[in-house]
Enzyme design. Structure first.
Site, PDB file in Angstrom:
ATOM      1  N   GLU A 189       8.453   4.494   8.282  1.00 48.11           N
ATOM      2  CA  GLU A 189       9.236   3.873   9.363  1.00 48.11           C
ATOM      3  C   GLU A 189      10.449   4.756   9.690  1.00 48.11           C
ATOM      4  O   GLU A 189      10.810   4.938  10.851  1.00 48.11           O
ATOM      5  CB  GLU A 189       9.719   2.475   8.936  1.00 48.11           C
ATOM      6  N   CYS A 237      -4.027  -2.332   9.936  1.00 45.33           N
ATOM      7  CA  CYS A 237      -3.207  -2.633   8.764  1.00 45.33           C
ATOM      8  C   CYS A 237      -4.150  -3.045   7.643  1.00 45.33           C
ATOM      9  O   CYS A 237      -4.886  -4.028   7.784  1.00 45.33           O
ATOM     10  CB  CYS A 237      -2.258  -3.777   9.108  1.00 45.33           C
ATOM     11  N   ASP A 244      -0.230  -4.028  13.925  1.00 44.59           N
ATOM     12  CA  ASP A 244       0.238  -3.735  12.556  1.00 44.59           C
ATOM     13  C   ASP A 244       1.558  -4.468  12.336  1.00 44.59           C
ATOM     14  O   ASP A 244       2.109  -5.091  13.257  1.00 44.59           O
ATOM     15  CB  ASP A 244       0.420  -2.218  12.361  1.00 44.59           C
ATOM     16  N   SER A 245       2.066  -4.378  11.108  1.00 39.27           N
ATOM     17  CA  SER A 245       3.376  -4.951  10.815  1.00 39.27           C
ATOM     18  C   SER A 245       4.497  -4.059  11.340  1.00 39.27           C
ATOM     19  O   SER A 245       5.627  -4.501  11.522  1.00 39.27           O
ATOM     20  CB  SER A 245       3.549  -5.063   9.302  1.00 39.27           C
ATOM     21  N   CYS A 293      -2.841   2.642   3.373  1.00 38.42           N
ATOM     22  CA  CYS A 293      -1.895   1.929   4.234  1.00 38.42           C
ATOM     23  C   CYS A 293      -1.762   2.800   5.469  1.00 38.42           C
ATOM     24  O   CYS A 293      -1.623   4.028   5.361  1.00 38.42           O
ATOM     25  CB  CYS A 293      -0.545   1.798   3.527  1.00 38.42           C
ATOM     26  N   HIS A 302       0.541   3.322   7.412  1.00 40.30           N
ATOM     27  CA  HIS A 302       1.797   4.063   7.554  1.00 40.30           C
ATOM     28  C   HIS A 302       1.691   5.471   6.945  1.00 40.30           C
ATOM     29  O   HIS A 302       2.421   6.374   7.348  1.00 40.30           O
ATOM     30  CB  HIS A 302       2.942   3.330   6.835  1.00 40.30           C
TER      31      HIS A 302
HETATM   32  N1  DGL Z   1       0.622  -0.640   7.612  1.00 44.43           N
HETATM   33  C1  DGL Z   1       0.264  -1.674   6.711  1.00 44.43           C
HETATM   34  C2  DGL Z   1      -0.994  -1.378   5.926  1.00 44.43           C
HETATM   35  O1  DGL Z   1      -1.843  -0.624   6.364  1.00 44.43           O
HETATM   36  C3  DGL Z   1       1.271  -2.434   5.915  1.00 44.43           C
HETATM   37  C4  DGL Z   1       2.685  -2.078   5.776  1.00 44.43           C
HETATM   38  C5  DGL Z   1       3.550  -3.246   5.331  1.00 44.43           C
HETATM   39  O2  DGL Z   1       4.012  -3.968   6.216  1.00 44.43           O
HETATM   40  O3  DGL Z   1       3.732  -3.464   4.120  1.00 44.43           O
HETATM   41  O4  DGL Z   1      -1.209  -1.917   4.885  1.00 44.43           O
END
Ligand code: DGL
Length: 268
Positions: free
Chosen positions: A154, A77, A13-14, A185, A187
């Site tokens: 985060e 992600c 992931d990012s 997302c 997150h």
């Molecule tokens: N966790 C990521 C997603 O599912 C992206 C978060 C990001 O870096 O903008 O889209």
């Protein structure tokens, strides 16, 4: 794929969002070896140029797969999965599982309307609009893209508290319009309780984590004689030194990970 009793799963992931997917996979497959790579140098992916994102993910993931001989890759992600899967699958000879917004199950559950809460990039992707066209069952879909929500997840994983009034104001466009919302997302499952509360406590939240875990399990177990019963290793890599590293490591230790190591790719 190796046919030994332990497999190596690379989750990407990012940022920390993919840990929500890791937790679902680990619940079903507690004895695998896990590698987690996050591209914090280019975070947030929701605001990154598409071509840059495709190039980075291909290079970083392919290099780590090669170095660690991973057996399967999970692009945990949505923002990346909606554009990188074809090129990554063409490049790698191991299974690549992606995560995309759970529009179909959410639409089947909804009676009023569906909210899609995702990154600013995911809500504009052609892939997302095709999912809505094909699977929204005629239900209205309200799109909400926010990087601030990603940042809040985060922060939570570094021990910071989430402001419910701030969340309420971000989510206001969905209030009283939807009865089901997709956490599009990875997150967002990390702040699911807070999102639920900020939406008034009556919206059903749906994400793709469990379905992805079932897919990973099916792919891995089809190739294994029996699953090892020994605890696997859990290593975590970042493309740059993470902010509030100590606080993050405290949370990661609770998930069984060693402290974050920096993984520098020579060419990204
Ligand atoms: N966790 C990521 C997603 O599912 C992206 C978060 C990001 O870096 O903008 O889209």
């Amino acid at each position: 794929m190796r046919t030994s009793s332990k497999k190596k799963v690379l989750v990407f992931d990012s940022g920390v969002g993919g840990l929500s997917v890791f937790q679902e996979i680990h619940r079903l497959l507690p004895h695998m070896d896990y590698l987690y790579l996050f591209d914090n140098e280019a975070y947030p992916y929701g605001e990154l140029d598409q071509d840059v994102l495709i190039t980075r993910v291909n290079k970083l993931v392919a290099a780590l797969v090669e170095e660690h001989q991973a057996d399967i890759v999970v692009i945990a992600c949505n923002t990346a999965s909606t554009i990188v899967l074809p090129s990554l699958r063409a490049k790698l000879s191991i299974p690549v599982v992606g995560v995309v917004p759970a529009i179909k199950p959410a639409s089947l559950l909804a009676s009023q309307g569906v909210g899609l809460i995702a990154t600013p990039a995911t809500v504009t992707r052609q892939y997302t609009h095709e999912l809505i066209r094909d699977f929204a069952q005629g239900k209205p879909v309200e799109l909400l893209g926010s990087t601030r929500l990603v940042d809040m997840a985060e922060e939570k994983l570094r021990g910071e508290s989430i402001s419910i009034p701030e969340l309420e104001s971000i989510l206001l466009p969905l209030r009283n319009k939807v009865d089901v919302a997709v956490l599009g997302c990875t997150h967002f499952p990390l702040i699911k309780e807070e999102i639920h509360q900020a939406l008034g406590g009556e919206v059903t939240l749906v994400d793709s984590g469990e379905a992805i875990a079932r897919r990973v399990k099916a792919l891995l177990l089809s190739d294994m004689k029996e699953e090892s019963k020994e605890e696997g290793s859990k290593k975590i890599y970042a493309s740059a030194p993470p902010w509030q590293e100590d606080a993050l490591n405290t949370c990661l230790a609770r998930l069984g990970f060693n402290p974050v190591q920096v993984y520098r790719h020579p060419d990204v």
